[in-house]
Scaffold this active site. Structure first.
Site, PDB file in Angstrom:
ATOM      1  N   ARG A 101       0.887  -1.183   0.000  1.00  0.00           N
ATOM      2  CA  ARG A 101       0.000   0.000   0.000  1.00  0.00           C
ATOM      3  C   ARG A 101       0.913   1.218   0.000  1.00  0.00           C
ATOM      4  NH1 ARG A 101      -5.419   1.483   3.386  1.00  0.00           N
ATOM      5  NH2 ARG A 101      -6.174  -0.049   1.897  1.00  0.00           N
ATOM      6  N   GLN A 131     -10.116  -3.758  -3.649  1.00  0.00           N
ATOM      7  CA  GLN A 131     -11.425  -3.239  -3.276  1.00  0.00           C
ATOM      8  C   GLN A 131     -12.436  -3.523  -4.389  1.00  0.00           C
ATOM      9  OE1 GLN A 131     -12.349  -1.454  -0.308  1.00  0.00           O
ATOM     10  NE2 GLN A 131     -14.317  -2.011  -1.180  1.00  0.00           N
ATOM     11  N   ASP A 223     -17.315   7.255  -2.051  1.00  0.00           N
ATOM     12  CA  ASP A 223     -16.063   7.125  -1.303  1.00  0.00           C
ATOM     13  C   ASP A 223     -15.724   8.516  -0.767  1.00  0.00           C
ATOM     14  OD1 ASP A 223     -13.623   6.276  -0.264  1.00  0.00           O
ATOM     15  OD2 ASP A 223     -12.574   6.353  -2.191  1.00  0.00           O
ATOM     16  N   CYS A 263     -16.641   1.915   0.250  1.00  0.00           N
ATOM     17  CA  CYS A 263     -15.507   1.033   0.557  1.00  0.00           C
ATOM     18  C   CYS A 263     -15.066   1.142   2.015  1.00  0.00           C
ATOM     19  CB  CYS A 263     -14.346   1.350  -0.373  1.00  0.00           C
ATOM     20  SG  CYS A 263     -13.812   3.065  -0.245  1.00  0.00           S
TER      21      CYS A 263
HETATM   22  N1   CP Z   1     -11.521   0.004   2.066  1.00  0.00           N
HETATM   23  C1   CP Z   1     -10.277  -0.110   2.529  1.00  0.00           C
HETATM   24  O1   CP Z   1      -9.335  -0.364   1.792  1.00  0.00           O
HETATM   25  O2   CP Z   1     -10.158   0.079   3.862  1.00  0.00           O
HETATM   26  P1   CP Z   1      -8.781   0.217   4.656  1.00  0.00           P
HETATM   27  O3   CP Z   1      -8.148   1.512   4.223  1.00  0.00           O
HETATM   28  O4   CP Z   1      -9.171   0.220   6.102  1.00  0.00           O
HETATM   29  O5   CP Z   1      -7.913  -0.950   4.308  1.00  0.00           O
HETATM   30  N1  NVA Z   2      -9.985   6.687  -1.743  1.00  0.00           N
HETATM   31  C1  NVA Z   2      -9.650   6.308  -0.386  1.00  0.00           C
HETATM   32  C2  NVA Z   2      -9.912   4.853  -0.206  1.00  0.00           C
HETATM   33  C3  NVA Z   2      -9.645   4.332   1.197  1.00  0.00           C
HETATM   34  C4  NVA Z   2      -9.849   2.857   1.303  1.00  0.00           C
HETATM   35  C5  NVA Z   2      -8.213   6.651  -0.105  1.00  0.00           C
HETATM   36  O1  NVA Z   2      -7.365   6.446  -0.982  1.00  0.00           O
HETATM   37  O2  NVA Z   2      -7.931   7.143   0.981  1.00  0.00           O
END
Ligand code: CP
Ligand code: NVA
Length: 306
Positions: A101, A131, A223, A263
């Site tokens: 991530r 997701q 979102d 999400c």
């Molecule tokens: N939706 C999602 O990816 O949640 P997190 O950021 O908690 O992993």
């Molecule tokens: N669009 C959001 C999704 C979180 C799961 C972000 O990138 O923060």
């Protein structure tokens, strides 16, 4: 040849359908693959916080016999303590797959280029394929089909929307997007998704009116307005997105039985109201649960070729 999961569009429609079928089998028979990945280790390298992605991957690998190691921002200092490519090559000597991530999508790509083991994008600035995989699974489960299902996305043209658009294009959904003009999805990603839709029978449309987007929709999806890494733009975004809130008045414009997806994490009072998150039509926690089943299917496919 190792395989990565960096974007949905790097997988074919057939491969995605197979993943969704396997996710269904994992959900129906949680113990069916209990020792399928026995002895395998998954590393999670996260530069941003996470509840769902981290926990569902850690639980998923354990439920199929493997184990996970979490490395947070403080552990790695990606690109600061040492180059991303060195972290990728080192980890690949210890573990069987990596979930990364990152802030920039290029970092996930660099992981994939240098690691000799499968790399899964656990969210980058441009994509959130894990997701979207779980979301497609959820739509199929709730609407009963993907082809022709109508999904309205209201809000920011961000990573989550990009992956949804790729999935919709490949699997033939009707995706109606409403964003402020300045926050449209990236042109290149959108264009490719539209091309895929032309082949799959899907249809992707953009407008700047949330009411127009949700009319006749089976699903309304939203979102956060300010994604992780964009916090400095928070005030400007709250103003720009004010008319894009998913609230009861907007939900009333959609199909009667329409379901609400998000999400998570949700910012109640911004992109969605509390009563919509808590309401009868909300399926946000089923959606969160499905991350687990989808991730199991992904790990089984990448590491065992199930
Ligand atoms: N939706 C999602 O990816 O949640 P997190 O950021 O908690 O992993
Ligand atoms: N669009 C959001 C999704 C979180 C799961 C972000 O990138 O923060």
């Amino acid at each position: 040849m190792k395989r990565d999961f960096l974007t949905l569009a790097s997988w074919s429609a057939t491969e995605l359908r197979r993943l969704l079928e396997l996710a269904g089998r994992c959900k129906r028979s949680p113990r069916a693959y209990a020792s399928a990945l026995s002895g395998k280790t998954l590393a999670l390298v996260f530069q941003k916080p996470s509840v769902r992605t981290r926990v569902s991957f850690e639980v998923a690998i354990r439920q199929v016999g493997g184990s996970a190691i979490y490395l947070g921002p403080e552990d790695v200092y990606l690109g600061k303590r040492e180059p991303t490519k060195d972290v990728a090559r080192t980890l690949a000597r210890y573990v069987d797959a990596i979930v990364a991530r990152t802030f920039s999508h290029q970092d996930v790509e660099e992981f994939a280029r240098y690691a000799s083991v499968p790399v899964i994008n656990g969210l980058s600035d441009a994509h959130h394929p894990c997701q979207a995989l779980a979301d497609l699974f959820t739509v199929q489960e709730r609407v009963g089909r993907l082809k022709g299902a109508t999904l309205a996305y209201v809000g920011d043209g961000n990573n989550v929307l990009h992956s949804l658009a790729e999935g919709a294009g490949l699997l033939g959904l009707a995706l109606r997007v409403a964003t402020p003009p300045r926050y449209r999805p990236q042109a290149a990603i959108w264009r490719q998704a539209v091309q895929h839709a032309a082949r799959s029978g899907g249809r992707l449309t953009w407008c700047e009116n949330p009411r127009e987007a949700v009319k006749g929709a089976d699903v309304i999806y939203t979102d956060v307005w300010t994604s992780m890494g964009y916090e400095r733009e928070g005030a400007v975004r709250r103003k720009a997105f004010r008319a894009f809130q998913v609230n009861q008045a907007l939900v009333k414009q959609a199909n009667r039985g329409c379901v609400i997806m998000h999400c998570l994490p949700a910012h109640r009072g911004e992109e969605i109201t509390d009563d919509v998150v808590e309401g009868r039509q909300s399926m946000v926690f089923d959606q969160a649960e499905n991350r687990l089943h989808a991730h199991k299917a992904l790990l089984l496919t990448l590491l065992k070729g199930v």
